[in-house]
Write an enzyme that holds these catalytic residues in place. Structure first.
Site, mmCIF file in Angstrom:
data_model
loop_
_atom_site.group_PDB
_atom_site.id
_atom_site.type_symbol
_atom_site.label_atom_id
_atom_site.label_comp_id
_atom_site.label_asym_id
_atom_site.label_seq_id
_atom_site.Cartn_x
_atom_site.Cartn_y
_atom_site.Cartn_z
ATOM 1 N N SER A 1 0.858 -1.188 0.000
ATOM 2 C CA SER A 1 0.000 0.000 0.000
ATOM 3 C C SER A 1 0.887 1.228 0.000
ATOM 4 O O SER A 1 1.991 1.208 0.567
ATOM 5 C CB SER A 1 -0.881 0.021 1.251
ATOM 6 N N TYR B 1 -1.045 -0.662 10.119
ATOM 7 C CA TYR B 1 -1.306 -1.146 8.751
ATOM 8 C C TYR B 1 -0.151 -0.756 7.827
ATOM 9 O O TYR B 1 0.363 -1.591 7.069
ATOM 10 C CB TYR B 1 -2.621 -0.533 8.251
HETATM 11 P P1 NAP Z 1 -11.562 -5.702 0.853
HETATM 12 O O1 NAP Z 1 -12.526 -5.207 -0.158
HETATM 13 O O2 NAP Z 1 -11.816 -5.376 2.297
HETATM 14 O O3 NAP Z 1 -11.462 -7.281 0.694
HETATM 15 C C1 NAP Z 1 -10.662 -8.011 1.584
HETATM 16 C C2 NAP Z 1 -10.715 -9.473 1.240
HETATM 17 O O4 NAP Z 1 -9.824 -10.150 2.131
HETATM 18 C C3 NAP Z 1 -12.069 -10.110 1.411
HETATM 19 O O5 NAP Z 1 -12.259 -11.028 0.374
HETATM 20 C C4 NAP Z 1 -11.946 -10.833 2.751
HETATM 21 O O6 NAP Z 1 -12.743 -12.016 2.799
HETATM 22 C C5 NAP Z 1 -10.498 -11.224 2.729
HETATM 23 N N1 NAP Z 1 -9.926 -11.467 4.043
HETATM 24 C C6 NAP Z 1 -9.826 -10.631 5.104
HETATM 25 N N2 NAP Z 1 -9.228 -11.232 6.133
HETATM 26 C C7 NAP Z 1 -8.932 -12.494 5.714
HETATM 27 C C8 NAP Z 1 -8.317 -13.604 6.307
HETATM 28 N N3 NAP Z 1 -7.861 -13.560 7.569
HETATM 29 N N4 NAP Z 1 -8.206 -14.750 5.583
HETATM 30 C C9 NAP Z 1 -8.656 -14.822 4.314
HETATM 31 N N5 NAP Z 1 -9.246 -13.777 3.692
HETATM 32 C C10 NAP Z 1 -9.382 -12.640 4.384
HETATM 33 O O7 NAP Z 1 -10.067 -5.220 0.555
HETATM 34 P P2 NAP Z 1 -9.385 -4.602 -0.783
HETATM 35 O O8 NAP Z 1 -9.548 -3.147 -0.738
HETATM 36 O O9 NAP Z 1 -9.800 -5.364 -1.978
HETATM 37 O O10 NAP Z 1 -7.855 -4.887 -0.442
HETATM 38 C C11 NAP Z 1 -7.146 -5.992 -0.944
HETATM 39 C C12 NAP Z 1 -5.672 -5.808 -0.636
HETATM 40 O O11 NAP Z 1 -5.206 -4.580 -1.202
HETATM 41 C C13 NAP Z 1 -5.369 -5.723 0.874
HETATM 42 O O12 NAP Z 1 -4.141 -6.371 1.141
HETATM 43 C C14 NAP Z 1 -5.230 -4.223 1.105
HETATM 44 O O13 NAP Z 1 -4.432 -3.930 2.211
HETATM 45 C C15 NAP Z 1 -4.584 -3.781 -0.203
HETATM 46 N N6 NAP Z 1 -4.797 -2.358 -0.480
HETATM 47 C C16 NAP Z 1 -6.045 -1.848 -0.623
HETATM 48 C C17 NAP Z 1 -6.184 -0.490 -0.850
HETATM 49 C C18 NAP Z 1 -7.526 0.174 -1.003
HETATM 50 O O14 NAP Z 1 -7.587 1.427 -0.977
HETATM 51 N N7 NAP Z 1 -8.602 -0.549 -1.183
HETATM 52 C C19 NAP Z 1 -5.054 0.323 -0.931
HETATM 53 C C20 NAP Z 1 -3.801 -0.239 -0.768
HETATM 54 C C21 NAP Z 1 -3.679 -1.589 -0.549
HETATM 55 P P3 NAP Z 1 -14.107 -12.117 3.666
HETATM 56 O O15 NAP Z 1 -14.947 -10.964 3.235
HETATM 57 O O16 NAP Z 1 -14.691 -13.421 3.291
HETATM 58 O O17 NAP Z 1 -13.721 -12.030 5.102
#
Ligand code: NAP
Length: 254
Positions: A149, A163
């Site tokens: 991130s 984080y």
């Molecule tokens: P999101 O919409 O909150 O989705 C998170 C996913 O991770 C969900 O499918 C959730 O599954 C799963 N998850 C959470 N805890 C878990 C665990 N312990 N074991 C297995 N699965 C788990 O997140 P996102 O925004 O797509 O982010 C994805 C990645 O990109 C993350 O690593 C995040 O830090 C990174 N990122 C995101 C952003 C942003 O702005 N969105 C920016 C920088 C980096 P369930 O729903 O089934 O629990």
């Protein structure tokens, strides 16, 4: 290509957001996709149906990747379902944020959980993937993409320094693992998103974060999950055959 000949990709945390977009695009590009999720079976199964209806080979696997024993069982289940020796890709995507707090308000339980979900999971999944894909272990090679991130370099003060620090650890994991396995048929890279419009912000108590941040971002908008997925799937592809140990920003210039 027959289904049995397609390479298998495991995407952690793929029930929604960036993981789901990655699974969708990877399936379009010929990957067989193993969709991991923690809690939301309905969302995961709906994505499985969508990909299967488009001709993709896909299955959902429930596992909390913060738990090492569940990671071991997850990889065994993927082997059992798709056949051993087919795994060629891993996207360490599962991740969480927490409520906005200062460091002087953090409990260690909060910080521990952050590192268990965001960092320990990536180490455990990488270990299992390397054991299957590295030529050192008799594998045929493969690719790992880790999700960092922009917070890793910004630090996320007053929001979630835990984080940010967990994502800095992910970038260092990438550098070390890439060098460790570069001569073993493996490539390991990081995709570093900026503010992407997904449900992760609601989990952190800021459901409108993407819209609110938009005017402050160089492109005047947040990114979309499919824009991050495009970078991940490119790194998974042979087009990135000489790219390892790299961090690819998908931040809209942030
Ligand atoms: P999101 O919409 O909150 O989705 C998170 C996913 O991770 C969900 O499918 C959730 O599954 C799963 N998850 C959470 N805890 C878990 C665990 N312990 N074991 C297995 N699965 C788990 O997140 P996102 O925004 O797509 O982010 C994805 C990645 O990109 C993350 O690593 C995040 O830090 C990174 N990122 C995101 C952003 C942003 O702005 N969105 C920016 C920088 C980096 P369930 O729903 O089934 O629990």
């Amino acid at each position: 290509m027959t289904a049995a000949a397609r390479p298998v990709l495991l995407v952690t945390g793929a029930s929604r957001g960036i993981g789901a977009a990655t699974a969708r695009l990877a399936a379009q590009r010929g990957w067989t996709v193993a969709i991991n999720y923690a809690r939301d079976a309905t969302a995961a199964e709906s994505l499985v149906r969508e990909i299967a209806e488009s001709g993709g080979e896909v299955r959902a696997f429930q596992a909390d990747v913060a738990d090492d024993a569940q990671v071991v069982a997850l990889f065994a289940a993927v082997d059992a379902h798709f056949g051993a020796h087919r795994l060629r890709g891993l996207v360490n995507n599962a991740g969480i944020v927490d409520r906005a707090q200062r460091v002087d308000e953090f409990s260690i339980a909060r910080v521990r959980r952050m590192f268990e979900v965001n960092v320990f999971s990536a180490f455990a999944c990488a270990r299992e993937a390397v054991r299957r894909m590295s030529t050192r272990h008799g594998g045929a090679g493969g690719v790992i993409v880790n999700l960092s991130s922009a917070a890793a370099r910004i630090g996320a003060p007053g929001q979630y320094v835990d984080y940010a620090a967990s994502k800095a650890a992910i970038e260092t994991l990438t550098i070390g693992l890439a060098k460790e396995t570069a001569a073993e048929g493996l490539r390991v890279n990081t995709v570093c998103p900026g503010i992407i419009d997904t449900e992760i912000h609601a989990a952190g108590g800021q459901p409108d974060r993407a819209a609110q941040a938009a005017p402050t971002l160089p492109m005047q908008r947040a990114g979309r999950a499919d824009e991050v997925a495009a970078a991940i799937v490119w790194l998974l592809s042979d087009e990135a055959s000489y790219v390892t140990g790299a961090t690819l920003d998908v931040t809209g210039g942030r």
